[in-house]
Design a protein around this motif. Structure first.
Motif, PDB file in Angstrom:
ATOM      1  N   LYS A  72       0.385  -0.956   0.280  1.00  0.00           N
ATOM      2  CA  LYS A  72       0.062   0.048   0.127  1.00  0.00           C
ATOM      3  C   LYS A  72       0.820   1.207  -0.042  1.00  0.00           C
ATOM      4  O   LYS A  72       0.396   2.539  -0.498  1.00  0.00           O
ATOM      5  N   ASP A  73       1.697   1.352   0.838  1.00  0.00           N
ATOM      6  CA  ASP A  73       2.833   2.667   0.495  1.00  0.00           C
ATOM      7  C   ASP A  73       4.021   2.402  -0.112  1.00  0.00           C
ATOM      8  O   ASP A  73       3.941   3.308  -1.176  1.00  0.00           O
ATOM      9  N   ALA A  74       4.208   1.504  -0.585  1.00  0.00           N
ATOM     10  CA  ALA A  74       4.773   1.864  -2.288  1.00  0.00           C
ATOM     11  C   ALA A  74       4.106   2.344  -3.576  1.00  0.00           C
ATOM     12  O   ALA A  74       4.485   2.523  -4.307  1.00  0.00           O
ATOM     13  N   LEU A  75       2.569   1.357  -2.801  1.00  0.00           N
ATOM     14  CA  LEU A  75       1.706   1.733  -4.579  1.00  0.00           C
ATOM     15  C   LEU A  75       1.479   3.923  -4.730  1.00  0.00           C
ATOM     16  O   LEU A  75       0.403   4.140  -5.341  1.00  0.00           O
ATOM     17  N   ARG A  76       1.871   4.040  -3.501  1.00  0.00           N
ATOM     18  CA  ARG A  76       1.077   5.225  -3.156  1.00  0.00           C
ATOM     19  C   ARG A  76       2.375   5.982  -3.551  1.00  0.00           C
ATOM     20  O   ARG A  76       1.956   7.457  -3.882  1.00  0.00           O
ATOM     21  N   HIS A  77       3.374   6.237  -4.215  1.00  0.00           N
ATOM     22  CA  HIS A  77       4.492   6.337  -4.277  1.00  0.00           C
ATOM     23  C   HIS A  77       4.485   6.366  -6.184  1.00  0.00           C
ATOM     24  O   HIS A  77       4.934   5.266  -6.022  1.00  0.00           O
ATOM     25  N   PRO A  78       5.262   7.341  -7.369  1.00  0.00           N
ATOM     26  CA  PRO A  78       5.663   6.378  -7.962  1.00  0.00           C
ATOM     27  C   PRO A  78       6.587   5.254  -8.207  1.00  0.00           C
ATOM     28  O   PRO A  78       6.837   5.045  -9.786  1.00  0.00           O
ATOM     29  N   ASN A  79       7.750   5.661  -7.338  1.00  0.00           N
ATOM     30  CA  ASN A  79       9.195   5.092  -7.867  1.00  0.00           C
ATOM     31  C   ASN A  79       9.666   4.298  -6.586  1.00  0.00           C
ATOM     32  O   ASN A  79       9.839   5.213  -5.038  1.00  0.00           O
ATOM     33  N   ASN A  80       8.756   2.692  -6.269  1.00  0.00           N
ATOM     34  CA  ASN A  80       9.604   2.007  -5.122  1.00  0.00           C
ATOM     35  C   ASN A  80      10.059   1.095  -5.679  1.00  0.00           C
ATOM     36  O   ASN A  80       9.448   0.395  -6.501  1.00  0.00           O
ATOM     37  N   ILE A  81      10.337   0.414  -5.107  1.00  0.00           N
ATOM     38  CA  ILE A  81      11.348  -0.968  -4.828  1.00  0.00           C
ATOM     39  C   ILE A  81      11.152  -1.960  -3.506  1.00  0.00           C
ATOM     40  O   ILE A  81      11.284  -1.551  -2.333  1.00  0.00           O
ATOM     41  N   ILE A  82      10.300  -3.324  -3.706  1.00  0.00           N
ATOM     42  CA  ILE A  82      10.035  -4.208  -2.689  1.00  0.00           C
ATOM     43  C   ILE A  82      10.326  -5.183  -2.569  1.00  0.00           C
ATOM     44  O   ILE A  82      10.380  -6.063  -4.152  1.00  0.00           O
ATOM     45  N   ASP A  83      11.073  -5.716  -1.354  1.00  0.00           N
ATOM     46  CA  ASP A  83      12.006  -7.117  -0.803  1.00  0.00           C
ATOM     47  C   ASP A  83      11.582  -8.398  -0.939  1.00  0.00           C
ATOM     48  O   ASP A  83      10.838  -7.649   0.215  1.00  0.00           O
TER      49      ASP A  83
END
Length: 212
Positions: A72-83
């Motif tokens: 949820k946090d990652a998809l609210r911002h344009p550039n993120n990487i999820i491990d």
């Protein structure tokens, strides 16, 4: 651009995430491992303790909750990487169900909760990752990398059968169950991201995929 990193334990997901973060100027959302109170118990408990205290089910709920918050946090911002992401969490739950460590009823409850969570993502401006980077490798490479990582609770020889059981169906999960985004597969038998030259090659594979 939201990227998820997936793959078997020990193959370098966190290192690849950090490499990408530095190159793309993105934030990394790390898998909750070092601060996870259940994980060491899951790895070290006897079969009797597992059956009595339901550590596998508790561990899956812990990870599911943390991964739901992460995506949820990652998809609210344009550039993120999820491990490792919430999508991959299902694979671990299913394999523990297949082993009998999670009961059919527990797995049904888990799937119902997971499906409700995934429906909630549909309300976000960005609803899914853009790319999954799948790190794969031979079982020999997996064991070698786990040993080199040196987490004490991961090194017991009795866990080798469990690791192999997880490893055996990983490709099938990627090919037949993951559908949230495009997938780029990197063969970690050919690359060791502790080495600078291999890091350069892996980054090139990923950036080429992003631009294709």
């Amino acid at each position: 651009m939201v990227i998820v990193i997936g793959g078997m334990i020990g193959l370098g997901k966190t290192t690849v995430a950090e490499m990408l973060s530095e190159k793309l100027g993105s934030q990394v959302f790390y898998e909750s491992v070092d601060d996870n109170p259940i994980l060491p118990l899951f790895y070290t408990a006897s079969q009797e303790e597992i059956e009595a205290k339901r550590y596998p089910f508790l561990l899956q709920l812990y990870f599911l909750n943390s991964r739901f918050k992460t995506i949820k946090d990652a998809l609210r911002h344009p550039n993120n990487i999820i491990d490792r992401s919430i999508y991959e969490d299902w694979y671990f739950a299913k394999r523990n169900r297949d082993l009998g460590r999670i009961s059919d009823l527990e797995f049904q409850m888990y799937e119902n909760l997971l499906n409700n969570m995934l429906e909630e993502l549909g309300d976000l401006p960005k609803k899914a990752p853009d790319l999954m980077i799948y790190l794969k490798g031979s079982f020999e490479t997996v064991l070698k990398r786990i040993q080199l990582r040196g987490r004490s609770y991961e090194l017991d020889e009795s866990l080798i059968t469990y690791y192999k059981f997880l490893w055996e169906s990983y490709d099938d999960w990627v090919m037949h169950h993951y559908s949230a985004s495009k997938v780029v597969t990197i063969d970690m038998d050919q690359y060791d991201v502790r080495n600078e030259a291999d890091r350069v090659q892996v980054l090139k594979l990923i950036t080429d995929a992003l631009h294709s």
